[in-house]
Enzyme design. Structure first.
Site, short mmCIF file in Angstrom:
data_model
loop_
_atom_site.label_atom_id
_atom_site.label_comp_id
_atom_site.label_asym_id
_atom_site.label_seq_id
_atom_site.Cartn_x
_atom_site.Cartn_y
_atom_site.Cartn_z
N ASN A 21 -1.30 -4.41 0.16
CA ASN A 21 -0.30 -3.95 -0.81
C ASN A 21 1.05 -3.77 -0.13
O ASN A 21 1.48 -4.74 0.52
CB ASN A 21 -0.78 -2.80 -1.71
CG ASN A 21 -1.29 -1.55 -1.05
OD1 ASN A 21 -2.34 -1.54 -0.47
ND2 ASN A 21 -0.55 -0.47 -1.15
N ASP A 22 1.72 -2.66 -0.30
CA ASP A 22 3.14 -2.52 0.04
C ASP A 22 3.58 -3.12 1.38
O ASP A 22 2.89 -2.94 2.39
CB ASP A 22 3.52 -1.04 0.14
CG ASP A 22 2.99 -0.19 -0.98
OD1 ASP A 22 2.38 -0.71 -1.90
OD2 ASP A 22 3.21 1.04 -0.90
N GLN A 38 0.51 -2.56 4.02
CA GLN A 38 -0.70 -1.84 3.65
C GLN A 38 -1.84 -2.84 3.61
O GLN A 38 -1.76 -3.84 2.88
CB GLN A 38 -0.53 -1.17 2.28
CG GLN A 38 0.41 0.02 2.30
CD GLN A 38 -0.21 1.19 3.03
OE1 GLN A 38 -1.04 1.90 2.49
NE2 GLN A 38 0.21 1.39 4.28
N TRP A 46 -8.51 -2.42 -2.49
CA TRP A 46 -7.85 -1.31 -1.79
C TRP A 46 -8.87 -0.42 -1.10
O TRP A 46 -9.94 -0.14 -1.65
CB TRP A 46 -7.03 -0.50 -2.80
CG TRP A 46 -6.12 0.50 -2.16
CD1 TRP A 46 -4.84 0.30 -1.77
CD2 TRP A 46 -6.46 1.85 -1.83
NE1 TRP A 46 -4.34 1.45 -1.21
CE2 TRP A 46 -5.30 2.42 -1.24
CE3 TRP A 46 -7.60 2.64 -1.95
CZ2 TRP A 46 -5.26 3.73 -0.79
CZ3 TRP A 46 -7.56 3.95 -1.51
CH2 TRP A 46 -6.40 4.49 -0.93
N SER A 85 2.08 4.00 3.35
CA SER A 85 3.36 3.31 3.53
C SER A 85 4.38 4.10 4.33
O SER A 85 4.40 5.34 4.31
CB SER A 85 3.94 2.94 2.17
OG SER A 85 3.21 1.86 1.66
N ARG A 168 4.83 11.32 0.27
CA ARG A 168 4.60 10.09 1.04
C ARG A 168 5.78 9.11 1.07
O ARG A 168 6.79 9.31 0.43
CB ARG A 168 3.37 9.37 0.51
CG ARG A 168 3.42 8.98 -0.96
CD ARG A 168 2.11 8.28 -1.36
NE ARG A 168 2.07 7.98 -2.77
CZ ARG A 168 1.55 8.78 -3.70
NH1 ARG A 168 1.04 9.95 -3.37
NH2 ARG A 168 1.56 8.42 -4.97
N ASP A 169 5.53 8.03 1.80
CA ASP A 169 6.36 6.82 1.84
C ASP A 169 7.74 7.03 2.48
O ASP A 169 8.78 6.72 1.90
CB ASP A 169 6.51 6.20 0.43
CG ASP A 169 5.16 5.94 -0.23
OD1 ASP A 169 4.14 5.87 0.49
OD2 ASP A 169 5.11 5.82 -1.47
N GLU A 221 7.29 6.41 -6.02
CA GLU A 221 6.77 5.99 -4.72
C GLU A 221 7.82 5.14 -4.00
O GLU A 221 8.73 4.59 -4.62
CB GLU A 221 5.48 5.17 -4.90
CG GLU A 221 4.38 5.97 -5.59
CD GLU A 221 3.04 5.23 -5.68
OE1 GLU A 221 2.00 5.87 -5.46
OE2 GLU A 221 3.01 4.01 -5.97
N TRP A 311 -0.40 -2.51 -9.99
CA TRP A 311 -1.61 -1.68 -9.87
C TRP A 311 -2.52 -1.79 -11.09
O TRP A 311 -3.71 -1.49 -11.01
CB TRP A 311 -1.25 -0.21 -9.60
CG TRP A 311 -0.82 0.00 -8.18
CD1 TRP A 311 0.42 0.34 -7.73
CD2 TRP A 311 -1.64 -0.15 -7.01
NE1 TRP A 311 0.43 0.41 -6.35
CE2 TRP A 311 -0.83 0.12 -5.88
CE3 TRP A 311 -2.99 -0.49 -6.79
CZ2 TRP A 311 -1.32 0.07 -4.58
CZ3 TRP A 311 -3.46 -0.54 -5.49
CH2 TRP A 311 -2.63 -0.27 -4.40
#
Ligand code: FRU
Length: 512
Positions: A21-22, A38, A46, A85, A168-169, A221, A311
């Site tokens: 992912n990211d 990710q 995932w 991330s 996060r991130d 996010e 997603w």
């Protein structure tokens, strides 16, 4: 690397196998563009989140490298730490002290996820914590050592202490006016971006926050904050805050929005000439998410890479043995259009170097009601590039269909006069059985300038990306058509339309 399976992207990176992912840790250093991401090293869905790694000298041709930050598990096989991330910087001034003479450290800041309660470096960590941690590489990102004082931001600031599972991130960048590091992160469920500052990448002070604003239908996010000149004038600069939201995107599920404003080193303030509920979408397609920009790109170019998935259905897309691609990098700018400062995006300029043949070129062509085939000069499979200026004229709908010869599958890209919108219709594009929400039409409002709509379309195996107008309107959609040579046609409904300067190019694969 073969990278030749059905739906395998030929213009942008996807891992040889398993789930991605990211994009993470986008940084240029010593002749290499790094792309961390990710990654689940063990499966095509995932889980077991780790940082994968690839490098490129030109942002087109990629070499996949061994895992940078692998998931950690205990003796029973339970996860003790995952790597969510984050970003990476090169600490040229050795503010952290992690570097060696003549060899600056590459420092990654990621969200450390701790599913179980534990003690780490003397700090008590509650089950489910998301905290911000550092890892250091002294060998151009090949091997990494976690900082012995992790996590460096163990919990969100006081007012948001309850959000420790949704914090996060981190996106770190160098803030030149004050010679310091700045970080944007989120408390996702609060729809808030938080800003921090640091002198050394280790000690962080919370300085400000922004949000909720614009679209707040889902979690916030992967924030990013970039300064850009307006209309190419270095004296007129604005800051752009980029935020991914999920769900609540313009095409359903995941989407990205941006805000134009100012950053004073502490906090971001949105320009006041827009209504507070005005939403600016960075991409109106279904498949562009978690996009962030490169640090230290040569020439101060602002290059954005996004995850080309959603997603809503990402875990079920019909690709094997991998799932998900990153986008082709996009160059960002700001332009005054229709009296407002807008984000404009163009595909990486070097993509033109992939052009291998001009399959069709016409300065002007009328589009009568109905569907008219374009006879290509030789058979060509994706990837292709299409450029045209569409003149919708009196047609209710008009545009181009990109399909597979000998099949009834096509993706329609057009202008809808009643809706005043450019759209991608993938309801006839191919395989859509894997998810009920996949077969759909995605539209974006556009303003015709001089009664025409410039379109630049990149047709890859597995996706189409449409840059419309001045690049202020972009749509990215995955499509899973039957394999085979391209079939291109023009179409109009209820009236007469035309195209100007229509060119169709075949492009070389980045994997050859
Ligand atoms: C965005 C995201 C991030 C998180 C990562 C986990 O797609 O949900 O917020 O860090 O994916 O893989």
């Amino acid at each position: 690397p073969v990278h030749d399976e059905p739906f395998r992207p030929q213009l942008s990176f996807s891992p040889q196998r398993n789930w991605m992912n990211d994009p993470n840790g986008l940084v240029y250093h010593d002749g290499e563009y790094h792309l961390f991401y990710q990654y689940n090293p063990n499966k095509d869905t995932w889980g077991d989140m780790s940082w994968g790694h690839a490098v490129s000298a030109d942002l087109l041709h990629w070499t996949e490298l061994p895992l940078a930050l692998p998931v950690e598990k205990d003796a029973r096989g339970e996860i003790t730490q995952m790597f969510f991330s984050g970003s990476a910087v090169v600490d040229h001034a050795n503010t952290s002290g992690f570097g060696q003479p003549g060899n600056p450290a590459m420092v990654a800041m990621y969200t450390a996820v701790f599913p179980q309660a534990r003690t780490l470096n003397g700090q008590q960590i509650r089950a489910g914590t998301q905290a911000q941690s550092l890892a250091v590489s002294l060998d151009r990102g090949r091997t990494w050592t976690q900082y012995a004082g992790n996590p460096v931001i163990p919990a969100p600031p006081g007012p948001y202490a309850a959000e420790y599972r949704e914090f996060r991130d981190p996106k770190v960048f160098w803030y030149e006016p004050e010679h310091k590091w700045v970080l944007a992160t989120v408390v996702a469920q609060q729809h808030k971006a938080l800003f921090y500052s640091s002198r050394d990448l280790i000690h962080w002070e919370w300085t400000g926050e922004f949000g909720p604003a614009g679209a707040a239908g889902g979690v916030w996010e992967c924030p990013d904050l970039v300064e850009l000149p307006v209309d190419g004038d270095p004296a007129r600069r604005r800051w752009v805050l980029i935020v991914s939201i999920n769900p609540g995107g313009p095409a359903g599920g995941s989407g990205m929005q941006y805000f134009v404003g100012d950053f004073d080193g502490k906090t971001f303030t949105r320009d006041r000439n827009v209504a507070s509920d005005d939403v600016r979408w960075l991409d109106y397609g279904a498949d562009f998410y978690a996009g962030v920009t490169y640090n230290d790109a040569p020439g101060n170019r602002r290059l954005l890479v996004g995850w080309m998935n959603n997603w809503q259905y990402a875990g079920t897309v019909p690709t094997a043995p991998w799932r998900s691609a990153q986008s082709l990098p996009r160059e960002l700018g700001l332009r005054t259009l229709d009296g407002q400062v807008k984000l404009v995006q163009q595909p990486l300029a070097q993509v033109q170097a992939l052009r291998s043949g001009l399959l069709y070129s016409v300065p002007a062509r009328a589009i009568a009601p109905g569907v008219q085939a374009v006879s290509l000069n030789g058979a060509a499979n994706a990837p292709l590039e299409v450029r045209m200026r569409l003149q919708p004229g009196t047609a209710a709908r008009s545009g181009i269909r990109l399909g597979t010869a000998g099949t009834s599958a096509y993706t329609e890209i057009g202008y809808d006069a009643a809706q005043r919108a450019v759209y991608v219709d993938r309801t006839h594009a191919g395989d859509a059985r894997f998810h009920p929400q996949f077969a759909a039409r995605h539209a974006a409002p556009v303003v015709l300038r001089d009664a025409e709509l410039p379109l630049r379309i990149l047709v890859d195996r597995g996706s189409v990306t449409v840059f419309a107008g001045a690049g202020d309107t972009v749509l990215t959609d995955q499509v899973f058509p039957p394999p085979g040579p391209a079939a291109v046609s023009l179409f109009g409904v209820d009236g007469d339309a035309a195209v100007r300067d229509l060119d169709v190019w075949s492009l070389n694969s980045i994997w050859k």
